[in-house]
Enzyme design. Structure first.
Site, PDB file in Angstrom:
ATOM      1  N   ARG A 158      -2.306  11.225 -20.005  1.00 24.58           N
ATOM      2  CA  ARG A 158      -1.418  11.763 -19.131  1.00 24.58           C
ATOM      3  C   ARG A 158      -0.494  10.800 -18.324  1.00 24.58           C
ATOM      4  O   ARG A 158       0.306  11.065 -17.497  1.00 24.58           O
ATOM      5  CB  ARG A 158      -2.482  12.395 -17.820  1.00 24.58           C
ATOM      6  CG  ARG A 158      -2.765  13.466 -18.478  1.00 24.58           C
ATOM      7  CD  ARG A 158      -4.169  14.091 -17.427  1.00 24.58           C
ATOM      8  NE  ARG A 158      -3.839  14.137 -15.963  1.00 24.58           N
ATOM      9  CZ  ARG A 158      -4.820  14.234 -15.172  1.00 24.58           C
ATOM     10  NH1 ARG A 158      -5.950  14.142 -15.479  1.00 24.58           N
ATOM     11  NH2 ARG A 158      -4.446  14.123 -13.923  1.00 24.58           N
ATOM     12  N   ASP A 170     -10.055   2.078 -16.150  1.00 27.18           N
ATOM     13  CA  ASP A 170      -8.919   2.836 -15.314  1.00 27.18           C
ATOM     14  C   ASP A 170      -9.575   3.031 -14.005  1.00 27.18           C
ATOM     15  O   ASP A 170      -9.074   4.110 -12.867  1.00 27.18           O
ATOM     16  CB  ASP A 170      -8.468   4.030 -16.062  1.00 27.18           C
ATOM     17  CG  ASP A 170      -9.480   5.167 -15.825  1.00 27.18           C
ATOM     18  OD1 ASP A 170     -10.631   4.915 -15.701  1.00 27.18           O
ATOM     19  OD2 ASP A 170      -9.215   6.669 -16.290  1.00 27.18           O
ATOM     20  N   ASN A 186      -5.280   8.225 -13.671  1.00 25.65           N
ATOM     21  CA  ASN A 186      -5.072   9.085 -15.162  1.00 25.65           C
ATOM     22  C   ASN A 186      -3.325   9.318 -15.123  1.00 25.65           C
ATOM     23  O   ASN A 186      -3.196   9.968 -16.158  1.00 25.65           O
ATOM     24  CB  ASN A 186      -6.186  10.236 -14.931  1.00 25.65           C
ATOM     25  CG  ASN A 186      -7.387  10.058 -15.051  1.00 25.65           C
ATOM     26  OD1 ASN A 186      -7.802   9.288 -15.866  1.00 25.65           O
ATOM     27  ND2 ASN A 186      -8.387  10.792 -14.290  1.00 25.65           N
ATOM     28  N   ALA A 238      28.534 -24.869  -4.405  1.00 29.84           N
ATOM     29  CA  ALA A 238      28.688 -23.149  -4.753  1.00 29.84           C
ATOM     30  C   ALA A 238      29.396 -23.100  -6.263  1.00 29.84           C
ATOM     31  O   ALA A 238      30.062 -23.847  -6.637  1.00 29.84           O
ATOM     32  CB  ALA A 238      29.500 -22.669  -3.766  1.00 29.84           C
ATOM     33  N   ASN A 295      22.801 -23.436 -20.195  1.00 28.39           N
ATOM     34  CA  ASN A 295      21.458 -23.985 -20.916  1.00 28.39           C
ATOM     35  C   ASN A 295      21.543 -23.334 -22.400  1.00 28.39           C
ATOM     36  O   ASN A 295      20.821 -23.800 -22.996  1.00 28.39           O
ATOM     37  CB  ASN A 295      20.446 -23.666 -19.865  1.00 28.39           C
ATOM     38  CG  ASN A 295      20.176 -22.152 -19.877  1.00 28.39           C
ATOM     39  OD1 ASN A 295      21.132 -21.291 -19.702  1.00 28.39           O
ATOM     40  ND2 ASN A 295      18.926 -21.555 -19.802  1.00 28.39           N
TER      41      ASN A 295
HETATM   42  C1  UD1 Z   1     -14.122  10.105 -15.744  1.00 31.18           C
HETATM   43  C2  UD1 Z   1     -15.617  10.782 -15.729  1.00 31.18           C
HETATM   44  C3  UD1 Z   1     -15.499  11.397 -14.296  1.00 31.18           C
HETATM   45  C4  UD1 Z   1     -15.248  10.584 -13.124  1.00 31.18           C
HETATM   46  C5  UD1 Z   1     -13.896   9.998 -13.514  1.00 31.18           C
HETATM   47  C6  UD1 Z   1     -13.564   8.715 -12.629  1.00 31.18           C
HETATM   48  C7  UD1 Z   1     -16.674  10.918 -17.754  1.00 31.18           C
HETATM   49  C8  UD1 Z   1     -16.960  12.401 -18.810  1.00 31.18           C
HETATM   50  N1  UD1 Z   1     -16.103  11.480 -16.766  1.00 31.18           N
HETATM   51  O1  UD1 Z   1     -13.380  11.221 -16.216  1.00 31.18           O
HETATM   52  O2  UD1 Z   1     -16.837  11.937 -14.088  1.00 31.18           O
HETATM   53  O3  UD1 Z   1     -14.853  11.353 -11.788  1.00 31.18           O
HETATM   54  O4  UD1 Z   1     -13.792   9.311 -14.773  1.00 31.18           O
HETATM   55  O5  UD1 Z   1     -12.336   8.209 -12.675  1.00 31.18           O
HETATM   56  O6  UD1 Z   1     -16.980  10.059 -18.155  1.00 31.18           O
HETATM   57  N2  UD1 Z   1     -12.759   5.928 -22.523  1.00 31.18           N
HETATM   58  C9  UD1 Z   1     -13.048   5.246 -23.710  1.00 31.18           C
HETATM   59  N3  UD1 Z   1     -13.383   6.137 -24.818  1.00 31.18           N
HETATM   60  C10 UD1 Z   1     -13.533   7.538 -24.865  1.00 31.18           C
HETATM   61  C11 UD1 Z   1     -13.002   7.968 -23.816  1.00 31.18           C
HETATM   62  C12 UD1 Z   1     -12.945   7.355 -22.417  1.00 31.18           C
HETATM   63  O7  UD1 Z   1     -13.102   4.009 -23.744  1.00 31.18           O
HETATM   64  O8  UD1 Z   1     -13.662   8.116 -25.921  1.00 31.18           O
HETATM   65  C13 UD1 Z   1     -12.638   5.321 -21.427  1.00 31.18           C
HETATM   66  C14 UD1 Z   1     -11.136   5.305 -21.006  1.00 31.18           C
HETATM   67  O9  UD1 Z   1     -10.216   4.404 -21.424  1.00 31.18           O
HETATM   68  C15 UD1 Z   1     -11.218   5.274 -19.263  1.00 31.18           C
HETATM   69  C16 UD1 Z   1     -12.386   5.513 -19.092  1.00 31.18           C
HETATM   70  O10 UD1 Z   1     -13.149   5.699 -20.223  1.00 31.18           O
HETATM   71  O11 UD1 Z   1     -10.928   3.833 -19.153  1.00 31.18           O
HETATM   72  C17 UD1 Z   1     -12.359   6.992 -18.546  1.00 31.18           C
HETATM   73  O12 UD1 Z   1     -12.052   7.925 -19.184  1.00 31.18           O
HETATM   74  P1  UD1 Z   1     -11.287   9.149 -18.819  1.00 31.18           P
HETATM   75  O13 UD1 Z   1     -10.307  10.017 -19.884  1.00 31.18           O
HETATM   76  O14 UD1 Z   1      -9.906   8.401 -17.841  1.00 31.18           O
HETATM   77  O15 UD1 Z   1     -12.135   9.860 -17.783  1.00 31.18           O
HETATM   78  P2  UD1 Z   1     -11.837  10.829 -16.688  1.00 31.18           P
HETATM   79  O16 UD1 Z   1     -11.300  12.096 -17.002  1.00 31.18           O
HETATM   80  O17 UD1 Z   1     -11.091  10.065 -15.717  1.00 31.18           O
HETATM   81 MG    MG Z   2      -9.959   8.258 -15.824  1.00 32.50          MG
END
Ligand code: UD1
Ligand code: MG
Length: 450
Positions: free
Chosen positions: A16, A106, A227, A363, A369
């Protein structure tokens, strides 16, 4: 000291964000989102730290290495969800038996203090960090039982309208005993709207295993997630407000605080005055009593006590401005050591250079450089007078006490105390302008009479 290990999840692509850059490397206040998280993690002094990155994320891996060299890296080849991502850290934490904290790459504003509390609450069991918000959109909702334990985390996509109305949200950050974590992870299933292995489903599994999940809460601004770019801007706003307040409390005057932008690592001395519309990029150190006038941009630079910068000055990486020096309007300095009391007040470029104490740069002076292939140094001594509109063609040096006449192009070294001047001979014609004027007027009159 508590026995803590940290896992930071940063393998998600961040679709996103609509970006070719991985989400973890987007910046707020001059520092990557991952960098913010790792700073908090490092402050905890955990026994172990693991950053989970994607297979195509060499740059994320390098950033982790730069910010937290002791952290290990684990690769999540297929992005099958946050629960799956955590299991990638298992090998690295084989010998660890304390409390594991899971942080999201994130969720950048988390503090070491909240993390320590959460870990303490979990111990060998489980605890999640939640927050109340007026706008829960996009977050998992926390469902509680009468005793206040968290019984379920419902992802928004999977939530009923009624559950969506809940304002208590999941920050994503959990603490869980290592043995409990590794025993529960294989039990995660991906029967949900995204078809992912959700870390959040650990809550129910933990309760079933006799470890009901505890809840710690903190302020929304501390656990705001990123996000999309709107949320990134929200993080920037929160950080800037905090930095402005911090620098003012430390003794800097900000004439219009809401127009000044700091980096996370900006260091500002006492009795510094910062006028409106000033931007600090990463790596800036400002000494006591410095004045930074309006519309200046400063990055990777050091400014010693009592110097005056701007208005409209640009200090680029490697600018090292000496005590009491003046860098004025439309002056750009890059990779240059500017001595004590130097004055470069107008319309000048100084790059790859040294300027000795008390030298005056007129001035329009330019250090040339770059010759189209490589960069070269300009070395200017102390107490030099550089006349206006001088071009110094590097590599070149100017000795102490020398004078350079205005308009010169300096292509050879100038010895100390010498005068250097390159100039076409001045052609002076007495009365020429008057004669010319009169001739023009006479022709015009003749034309009008015909
Ligand atoms: C997630 C949480 C949600 C919470 C929110 C807070 C889950 C299922 N949901 O949702 O409950 O309210 O964060 O911000 O955990 N990542 C990986 N590998 C993957 C998927 C994700 O490393 O396969 C990492 C992403 O890089 C990110 C973090 O995990 O840093 C969270 O993933 P993201 O997809 O942003 O989850 P949210 O939808 O924000
Ligand atoms: Mg997230």
């Amino acid at each position: 000291m508590m026995d803590i290990a940290v896992i930071v999840l940063a393998a998600g692509k961040g679709t996103r964000m609509k970006s070719s850059l991985p989400k973890a490397l987007h910046r707020a206040a001059g520092r990557s989102l991952l960098g913010h998280v790792l700073h908090a993690a490092r402050a905890l002094e955990p026994r172990e730290a693991v950053v989970v990155v994607g297979p195509d994320m060499e740059a994320v891996s390098r950033e982790a290495q730069r910010v937290f060299p002791d952290a290990r890296r684990a690769v999540q080849v297929e992005r099958l969800g946050t629960g799956h991502a955590v299991s990638m850290a298992r090998d690295a934490l084989r010998d660890f038996s304390g409390t594991v904290l899971v942080l999201y790459g994130d969720v950048p504003l988390i503090t070491a203090e909240s993390l320590r509390q959460l870990a303490g609450l979990a111990g060998a069991g489980m605890a999640v960090l939640g927050f109340e918000t007026a706008n829960p959109e996009g977050y998992g909702r926390l469902l509680q039982d009468a005793a206040g334990h968290v019984v379920k985390i419902r992802e928004e996509l999977d939530a009923s309208p009624r559950e969506r109305a809940i304002r208590l949200c999941n920050s994503g950050i959990i603490a869980i005993g290592a043995a409990l974590l590794w025993s529960l992870l294989p039990k995660l299933r991906n029967a949900n709207a995204k078809g992912e292995y959700y870390l959040t489903d650990l809550v129910e599994l933990a309760a079933a295993a006799g470890a009901p999940c505890r809840l710690a809460t903190c302020a929304e601004r501390e656990v705001a997630g990123v996000n999309d770019r709107g949320q990134l801007a929200g993080i920037e706003r929160t950080l800037q407000q905090a930095y402005r307040r911090r620098h003012m409390l430390n003794g800097a005057t900000l004439v219009a605080p809401e127009t000044v932008f700091f980096s996370a690592d900006t260091a500002i001395g006492q009795d510094v005055v910062i006028e409106p519309n000033v931007v600090f990029g990463p790596g800036v150190e400002i000494g006591n009593g410095v004045e930074i006038l309006a519309f200046s941009h400063i990055e990777g630079a050091r400014v010693a006590a009592g110097a005056r910068i701007g208005p409209y000055a640009r200090l680029r990486p490697g600018a090292d401005i000496g005590e009491g020096a003046h860098i004025g309007n439309f002056v750009e300095v890059k990779k240059a050591v500017i001595g004590r009391g130097v004055k470069a007040n107008h319309l000048t470029y100084i790059g790859d250079a040294r300027v000795g104490a008390k030298t005056n740069i007129g001035a329009g002076t330019i250090t040339c450089n770059y010759d189209g292939h490589g960069k070269h140094l300009t070395d200017i001594g102390e107490n030099v007078f550089v006349g206006s509109n001088t071009a110094l063609v590097a590599p070149v040096s100017v000795g102490d006490g020398a004078t350079i006449a205005a308009g010169s192009v300096i292509t050879r070294d100038v010895p100390a105390d010498a005068l250097a001047m390159t100039r076409a001979a001045l052609d002076l014609r007495e009365g020429w302008a008057r004669r010319y004027r009169e001739m023009k007027a006479a022709r015009k009159a003749a034309r009008n009479n015909t």
